[in-house]
Design a protein around this motif. Structure first.
Motif, PDB file in Angstrom:
ATOM      1  N   MET A 195       0.430   9.500  -0.686  1.00  0.00           N
ATOM      2  CA  MET A 195       0.481   8.426  -1.674  1.00  0.00           C
ATOM      3  C   MET A 195       1.514   7.370  -1.316  1.00  0.00           C
ATOM      4  O   MET A 195       1.315   6.184  -1.615  1.00  0.00           O
ATOM      5  CB  MET A 195       0.782   9.002  -3.067  1.00  0.00           C
ATOM      6  CG  MET A 195      -0.363   9.799  -3.666  1.00  0.00           C
ATOM      7  SD  MET A 195      -1.971   8.956  -3.558  1.00  0.00           S
ATOM      8  CE  MET A 195      -1.599   7.366  -4.308  1.00  0.00           C
ATOM      9  N   THR A 196       2.607   7.752  -0.668  1.00  0.00           N
ATOM     10  CA  THR A 196       3.600   6.759  -0.249  1.00  0.00           C
ATOM     11  C   THR A 196       3.000   5.814   0.786  1.00  0.00           C
ATOM     12  O   THR A 196       3.253   4.598   0.763  1.00  0.00           O
ATOM     13  CB  THR A 196       4.849   7.446   0.319  1.00  0.00           C
ATOM     14  OG1 THR A 196       5.432   8.278  -0.690  1.00  0.00           O
ATOM     15  CG2 THR A 196       5.875   6.415   0.771  1.00  0.00           C
ATOM     16  N   SER A 197       2.194   6.366   1.688  1.00  0.00           N
ATOM     17  CA  SER A 197       1.568   5.535   2.716  1.00  0.00           C
ATOM     18  C   SER A 197       0.609   4.513   2.120  1.00  0.00           C
ATOM     19  O   SER A 197       0.340   3.467   2.712  1.00  0.00           O
ATOM     20  CB  SER A 197       0.826   6.412   3.727  1.00  0.00           C
ATOM     21  OG  SER A 197      -0.280   7.056   3.124  1.00  0.00           O
ATOM     22  N   LEU A 198       0.118   4.797   0.903  1.00  0.00           N
ATOM     23  CA  LEU A 198      -0.811   3.876   0.233  1.00  0.00           C
ATOM     24  C   LEU A 198      -0.112   3.039  -0.840  1.00  0.00           C
ATOM     25  O   LEU A 198      -0.244   1.815  -0.886  1.00  0.00           O
ATOM     26  CB  LEU A 198      -1.957   4.666  -0.414  1.00  0.00           C
ATOM     27  CG  LEU A 198      -2.905   5.433   0.505  1.00  0.00           C
ATOM     28  CD1 LEU A 198      -3.873   6.277  -0.331  1.00  0.00           C
ATOM     29  CD2 LEU A 198      -3.686   4.473   1.399  1.00  0.00           C
ATOM     30  N   GLY A 199       0.634   3.710  -1.706  1.00  0.00           N
ATOM     31  CA  GLY A 199       1.171   3.051  -2.890  1.00  0.00           C
ATOM     32  C   GLY A 199       2.306   2.085  -2.666  1.00  0.00           C
ATOM     33  O   GLY A 199       2.507   1.158  -3.468  1.00  0.00           O
ATOM     34  N   VAL A 200       3.070   2.254  -1.579  1.00  0.00           N
ATOM     35  CA  VAL A 200       4.225   1.385  -1.342  1.00  0.00           C
ATOM     36  C   VAL A 200       3.819  -0.073  -1.175  1.00  0.00           C
ATOM     37  O   VAL A 200       4.616  -0.991  -1.418  1.00  0.00           O
ATOM     38  CB  VAL A 200       5.005   1.889  -0.095  1.00  0.00           C
ATOM     39  CG1 VAL A 200       4.233   1.628   1.181  1.00  0.00           C
ATOM     40  CG2 VAL A 200       6.407   1.264  -0.053  1.00  0.00           C
ATOM     41  N   TRP A 201       2.578  -0.311  -0.799  1.00  0.00           N
ATOM     42  CA  TRP A 201       2.089  -1.689  -0.605  1.00  0.00           C
ATOM     43  C   TRP A 201       1.710  -2.358  -1.921  1.00  0.00           C
ATOM     44  O   TRP A 201       1.381  -3.535  -1.952  1.00  0.00           O
ATOM     45  CB  TRP A 201       0.878  -1.679   0.331  1.00  0.00           C
ATOM     46  CG  TRP A 201       1.158  -1.004   1.634  1.00  0.00           C
ATOM     47  CD1 TRP A 201       0.749   0.245   2.021  1.00  0.00           C
ATOM     48  CD2 TRP A 201       1.933  -1.517   2.722  1.00  0.00           C
ATOM     49  NE1 TRP A 201       1.213   0.538   3.279  1.00  0.00           N
ATOM     50  CE2 TRP A 201       1.947  -0.525   3.735  1.00  0.00           C
ATOM     51  CE3 TRP A 201       2.615  -2.718   2.940  1.00  0.00           C
ATOM     52  CZ2 TRP A 201       2.611  -0.698   4.945  1.00  0.00           C
ATOM     53  CZ3 TRP A 201       3.286  -2.888   4.144  1.00  0.00           C
ATOM     54  CH2 TRP A 201       3.280  -1.900   5.129  1.00  0.00           C
ATOM     55  N   PHE A 202       1.746  -1.606  -3.022  1.00  0.00           N
ATOM     56  CA  PHE A 202       1.321  -2.151  -4.312  1.00  0.00           C
ATOM     57  C   PHE A 202       2.436  -2.052  -5.354  1.00  0.00           C
ATOM     58  O   PHE A 202       2.165  -1.940  -6.545  1.00  0.00           O
ATOM     59  CB  PHE A 202       0.075  -1.397  -4.801  1.00  0.00           C
ATOM     60  CG  PHE A 202      -1.109  -1.536  -3.890  1.00  0.00           C
ATOM     61  CD1 PHE A 202      -1.989  -2.607  -4.018  1.00  0.00           C
ATOM     62  CD2 PHE A 202      -1.349  -0.610  -2.879  1.00  0.00           C
ATOM     63  CE1 PHE A 202      -3.084  -2.743  -3.175  1.00  0.00           C
ATOM     64  CE2 PHE A 202      -2.433  -0.733  -2.028  1.00  0.00           C
ATOM     65  CZ  PHE A 202      -3.306  -1.803  -2.170  1.00  0.00           C
ATOM     66  N   TRP A 203       3.676  -2.099  -4.904  1.00  0.00           N
ATOM     67  CA  TRP A 203       4.809  -1.964  -5.827  1.00  0.00           C
ATOM     68  C   TRP A 203       4.889  -3.139  -6.789  1.00  0.00           C
ATOM     69  O   TRP A 203       4.739  -4.287  -6.400  1.00  0.00           O
ATOM     70  CB  TRP A 203       6.107  -1.840  -5.044  1.00  0.00           C
ATOM     71  CG  TRP A 203       7.295  -1.623  -5.950  1.00  0.00           C
ATOM     72  CD1 TRP A 203       8.111  -2.564  -6.480  1.00  0.00           C
ATOM     73  CD2 TRP A 203       7.741  -0.362  -6.451  1.00  0.00           C
ATOM     74  NE1 TRP A 203       9.072  -1.984  -7.275  1.00  0.00           N
ATOM     75  CE2 TRP A 203       8.862  -0.629  -7.281  1.00  0.00           C
ATOM     76  CE3 TRP A 203       7.310   0.964  -6.282  1.00  0.00           C
ATOM     77  CZ2 TRP A 203       9.565   0.392  -7.942  1.00  0.00           C
ATOM     78  CZ3 TRP A 203       8.001   1.978  -6.928  1.00  0.00           C
ATOM     79  CH2 TRP A 203       9.115   1.683  -7.753  1.00  0.00           C
TER      80      TRP A 203
END
Length: 289
Positions: A195-203
């Motif tokens: 999820m970090t690999s995906l979600g960090v781009w949508f902070w």
């Protein structure tokens, strides 16, 4: 390792799991309505991973012992399936609401019961197969695929149900050789990395009030999945699955009382059929036992 089949304890754990998950879903619906789904799930997994690592450190052998498994591919697959299923289901909450999403998702115990034979080698009698067939008639009533107004968005929670069923079966399978602590560790860490690999781009910035709700979501996420892992470890998947239907009751209550959702006639009829099919299967199996 020897695996028990304590059905009463498994039932109690499943009921507790469904209540915690229903509260968690209500919190997810609120937060995902305000922020990006991937960011919400990512933060939840950060807390989850921190918790499982802290627990692992306190146990004999530490992190090395908790992470030790002879089936890493199964554990990684479980972790990835769960985090992706959560993303799909939370998206469904924002699109369809809690009631309709759970009305479709409630078929996942039928999928678990159907697959528990070929995947886990558990006995699946003709009564169970008949109930599974009746239950899927209920799913069709909810989806209404023959109508021109069929809403393809209803397939979103159906996909989540299939993913969660496979996750549940893999959890039971992994429990034959790994402890609850090991499965718990891999669930949290694999999900956090993914999820970090995906979600960090949508902070997105989050207001202070919503950080409180986010904290509550993290707590329910940790406790709910630990209860589920423990449940599958102590009892056969096919025996405890009928009680998973209570999540529909709890979630629908939250959806109606908190979010002002409604229940359409076809959804209500379909849900009654699905739940009745599952409960009949359980009752007959207990009678035969």
């Amino acid at each position: 390792m020897t695996q028990s089949n304590n059905i009463p304890l498994g039932i109690g754990l499943m009921i507790a799991t469904t209540l915690v998950f229903a509260v968690q879903d209500g919190l997810s619906r609120h937060l995902a309505g305000e922020y990006n789904v991937l960011m919400i799930v990512m933060i939840r997994y950060w807390f989850f991973a921190a918790f499982v690592i802290a627990i692992a450190k306190r146990r004999a052998g530490g992190i090395r012992a908790a992470a030790k498994t002879v089936q890493p591919l199964i554990q990684i697959t479980r972790g990835l399936l769960l985090c992706l299923e959560i993303c799909v289901m939370v998206a469904a909450f924002t699109i369809l609401g809690l009631v309709e999403s759970h009305a479709v998702f409630t078929c996942y115990p039928l999928l678990v019961a159907a697959l528990s034979g070929p995947v886990l080698g558990e006995h699946v009698g003709w009564r169970r197969w008949a109930a599974i067939g009746v239950g899927f008639i209920g799913v069709l009533i909810i989806l209404q695929p023959g109508r021109e107004v069929f809403d393809i968005r209803a397939l979103i929670p159906l996909l989540a149900a299939a993913m969660f069923a496979v996750y549940g079966l893999l959890t039971r399978y992994a429990g034959r050789r790994d402890s609850t602590a090991t499965s718990f560790f891999w669930t949290g860490t694999v999900g956090a990395i993914a999820m970090t690999s995906l979600g960090v781009w949508f902070w997105e910035p989050m207001v202070a009030r919503d950080w409180i709700w986010m904290g509550c979501l993290c707590l329910t996420g940790v406790s709910g999945h630990w209860l589920l892992i423990r449940c599958y470890e102590v009892a056969e998947a096919s025996a405890v699955q009928p009680f998973a239907y209570l999540q529909l009751v709890f979630a629908a209550t939250i959806g109606i009382a908190v979010f002002g959702e409604t229940v359409s006639t076809n959804v209500a009829i379909g849900c009654v059929i699905i739940v009745a099919a599952g409960l009949f299967t359980f009752w007959r199996e207990r009678q035969q036992g």
